[in-house]
Design a protein around this motif. Structure first.
Motif, mmCIF file in Angstrom:
data_model
loop_
_atom_site.group_PDB
_atom_site.id
_atom_site.type_symbol
_atom_site.label_atom_id
_atom_site.label_comp_id
_atom_site.label_asym_id
_atom_site.label_seq_id
_atom_site.Cartn_x
_atom_site.Cartn_y
_atom_site.Cartn_z
ATOM 1 N N GLU A 103 7.512 -1.929 10.484
ATOM 2 C CA GLU A 103 8.343 -1.041 9.661
ATOM 3 C C GLU A 103 7.886 -1.061 8.210
ATOM 4 O O GLU A 103 7.849 -0.021 7.538
ATOM 5 C CB GLU A 103 9.799 -1.465 9.770
ATOM 6 N N THR A 104 7.505 -2.242 7.713
ATOM 7 C CA THR A 104 7.020 -2.342 6.330
ATOM 8 C C THR A 104 5.705 -1.596 6.155
ATOM 9 O O THR A 104 5.491 -0.911 5.136
ATOM 10 C CB THR A 104 6.828 -3.825 5.956
ATOM 11 N N ILE A 105 4.816 -1.712 7.134
ATOM 12 C CA ILE A 105 3.528 -1.015 7.066
ATOM 13 C C ILE A 105 3.739 0.499 7.109
ATOM 14 O O ILE A 105 3.141 1.247 6.328
ATOM 15 C CB ILE A 105 2.619 -1.468 8.225
ATOM 16 N N ARG B 136 2.121 7.478 10.733
ATOM 17 C CA ARG B 136 2.811 6.222 11.024
ATOM 18 C C ARG B 136 2.423 5.697 12.409
ATOM 19 O O ARG B 136 2.159 6.472 13.332
ATOM 20 C CB ARG B 136 4.320 6.418 10.927
ATOM 21 N N ASP C 127 9.416 -6.081 12.327
ATOM 22 C CA ASP C 127 9.773 -5.806 10.931
ATOM 23 C C ASP C 127 8.529 -5.532 10.098
ATOM 24 O O ASP C 127 8.572 -4.716 9.162
ATOM 25 C CB ASP C 127 10.538 -6.993 10.338
ATOM 26 N N ASP C 128 7.425 -6.203 10.412
ATOM 27 C CA ASP C 128 6.181 -5.959 9.675
ATOM 28 C C ASP C 128 5.674 -4.536 9.925
ATOM 29 O O ASP C 128 5.128 -3.898 9.021
ATOM 30 C CB ASP C 128 5.113 -6.973 10.088
ATOM 31 N N ALA D 264 6.313 2.164 6.197
ATOM 32 C CA ALA D 264 7.016 2.671 5.014
ATOM 33 C C ALA D 264 6.050 3.135 3.926
ATOM 34 O O ALA D 264 6.411 3.975 3.084
ATOM 35 C CB ALA D 264 7.946 1.591 4.469
ATOM 36 N N LYS D 265 4.820 2.611 3.945
ATOM 37 C CA LYS D 265 3.830 2.973 2.927
ATOM 38 C C LYS D 265 2.837 4.026 3.418
ATOM 39 O O LYS D 265 1.881 4.343 2.724
ATOM 40 C CB LYS D 265 3.063 1.717 2.493
#
Length: 461
Positions: A177-179, A188, A174-175, A181-182
């Motif tokens: 995916e958060t990274i 990516r 999940d981390d 996203a920015k």
């Protein structure tokens, strides 16, 4: 070499720097630093060094009218909430001399404030000193700000914990995916192994850099050049940050001693954190007894059995709880080491031996019993010491550890421990079996037992 004695000596040296500044001062300390001090001599060391009082690091605290000196000891950056609390305390007080110790190095403060590392001196600390004088109301008053790696809690000769990093957890999917996203779609990251320090949130970067700065200070004290190994993406980042630390490069060139350090992501070692190993007395104590308020590594020990007071909720509030940390009691320290490193049967017998020896020394009437040592037997031995406050004080450390053992052995939830251990072993044996109905049924049964036990305990409370 980085021996157990070396670790303890390093921790003492770090706190000696704080103790040299606390004479005639009111000390305000946050929870993480308080826990480290708890295992490094406790409040007694502050009082012996001349401190007037130790208070919680809170905006609701303050100094008295006749207390002109304050020492603040924090494990965090000197900005945001930490800076606001210091400001609030000072404005409610009449200080003329303020000293601030932070466990975060000046280089990490530069990163947090987006300041170039090429500047001379310690500009961030110097600016905060000016703020302290401003909050005290006179720029001619005295203010000092300095870094001190107050991160280490020597729980035992072979075990050092870092309470300030109890919330530091490895990266998960999940981390990632958060990274991502920015980040732009073309940049990516494909996996957690591709993440580097610059991809992490600023708060996480500061945590990692503070950790590696503290480890580097410990290695500098021991004149050690380390060889690092990492298991897991977060461990790889921490090991890399330690290797690239500006001061560690020079240290590794000249340090005469060698050491190997292994970083392991907690996600790769969860069985050690949640498993029921069954044969460790200390593990059971930490599991069943309530935690000491504000602490991660210690528990409350009910000492009402050592008094003549009735056991009621009202008396529980007037008597401070005992704990496991007894850094200034040699006999208790030896007993704690035996409890921590030995098997449960051996540890319980060692507890009884210490109680019997202490009772014999005080000429107390001992009634020895043969067979297995039980919690009730330990309680009976401990009650002998309530005949005299002087006797209680002389053996206070051993008695606290003994009461922790006794209350653990008689705890109503301890009977479920063996069941959980049996299920854990059964699951391991059946790990390669696709369908094992009997295991699922037994787990459901023990879940119901746990719920019933929790209800009965809540009713008793």
């Amino acid at each position: 070499m980085l021996t157990a004695e070396g670790l303890s000596a390093f921790s003492r040296q770090v706190w000696d720097k704080v103790l040299s500044k606390v004479k005639k001062a009111v000390v305000f300390m946050d929870d993480s630093c308080t826990e480290c001090m708890h295992w490094n001599g406790a409040m007694a060391s502050l009082l012996e060094a001349g401190a007037r009082d130790l208070k919680q690091f809170s905006s609701f605290e303050s100094g008295g009218e006749n207390e002109p000196k304050a020492v603040f000891v924090v494990s965090t950056l000197l900005k945001g909430r930490t800076a606001n609390i210091i400001r609030d305390i000072i404005r409610l007080s009449h200080f003329q001399y303020c000293v601030v110790f932070t466990a975060v190095s000046h280089s990490v403060h530069l990163l947090a404030n987006d300041v170039s590392a090429d500047l001379d001196g310690n500009p961030v600390f110097e600016q905060f000193e000016e703020k302290l004088c401003e909050w005290m109301g006179n720029m001619n008053f005295t203010a000092e700000v300095m870094h001190c790696p107050l991160l280490f809690a020597p729980v035992a000769s072979q075990l050092v914990l870092l309470p300030a990093f109890g919330d530091l957890f490895p990266l998960l999917t999940d981390d990632l995916e958060t990274i991502n996203a920015k980040r732009p779609e073309k940049k990516r990251l494909g996996s957690l192994s591709d993440v580097d320090m610059h991809c992490l949130p600023r708060e996480l970067q500061i945590q990692i850099k503070t950790l590696t700065s503290g480890l580097n200070a410990m290695f500098e004290f021991a004149d050690v050049r380390e060889e690092s190994f990492a298991l897991g993406p977060m461990s790889r980042l921490i090991a890399g940050e330690l290797a690239n630390h500006p001061q560690s490069k020079a240290r590794r060139k000249s340090a005469p001693n060698k050491a190997s350090i292994v970083f392991i992501d907690r996600t790769l070692d969860l069985t050690g954190a949640v498993g029921h190993h069954g044969d460790s007395l200390v593990e059971k104590i930490l599991t069943v007894l309530p935690p000491l308020p504000g602490h991660r590594c210690d528990v409350q020990v009910d000492l009402l059995e050592l008094t003549h007071l009735p056991h009621t909720p009202e008396t529980q509030r007037i008597l401070a709880p005992g704990c496991l940390a007894q850094p200034q009691d040699g006999a208790a320290r030896g007993l704690w080491e035996a409890m921590l490193g030995g098997r449960q049967k051996e540890a319980v017998m060692e507890v009884r031996r210490h109680l019997v020896e202490a009772a014999s020394k005080e000429n107390l009437p001992i009634k020895m019993s043969m067979g297995r040592v039980t919690g009730e037997q330990l309680l009976t031995l401990a009650r002998l010491f309530r005949s005299s406050w002087g006797v209680l004080e002389s053996h206070c450390g051993v008695l606290q550890l003994s009461m922790a053992t006794a209350h653990t052995l008689t705890h109503p939830e301890l009977s479920l421990w063996d069941s959980c251990l049996a299920f854990q072993r059964l699951l391991l044996q059946c790990a390669d079996v696709r369908c094992e109905v009997s295991v699922s049924v037994q787990i459901c049964e023990v879940s119901v037992s746990v719920q019933i036990c929790e209800v009965s305990v809540s009713v008793q409370m």
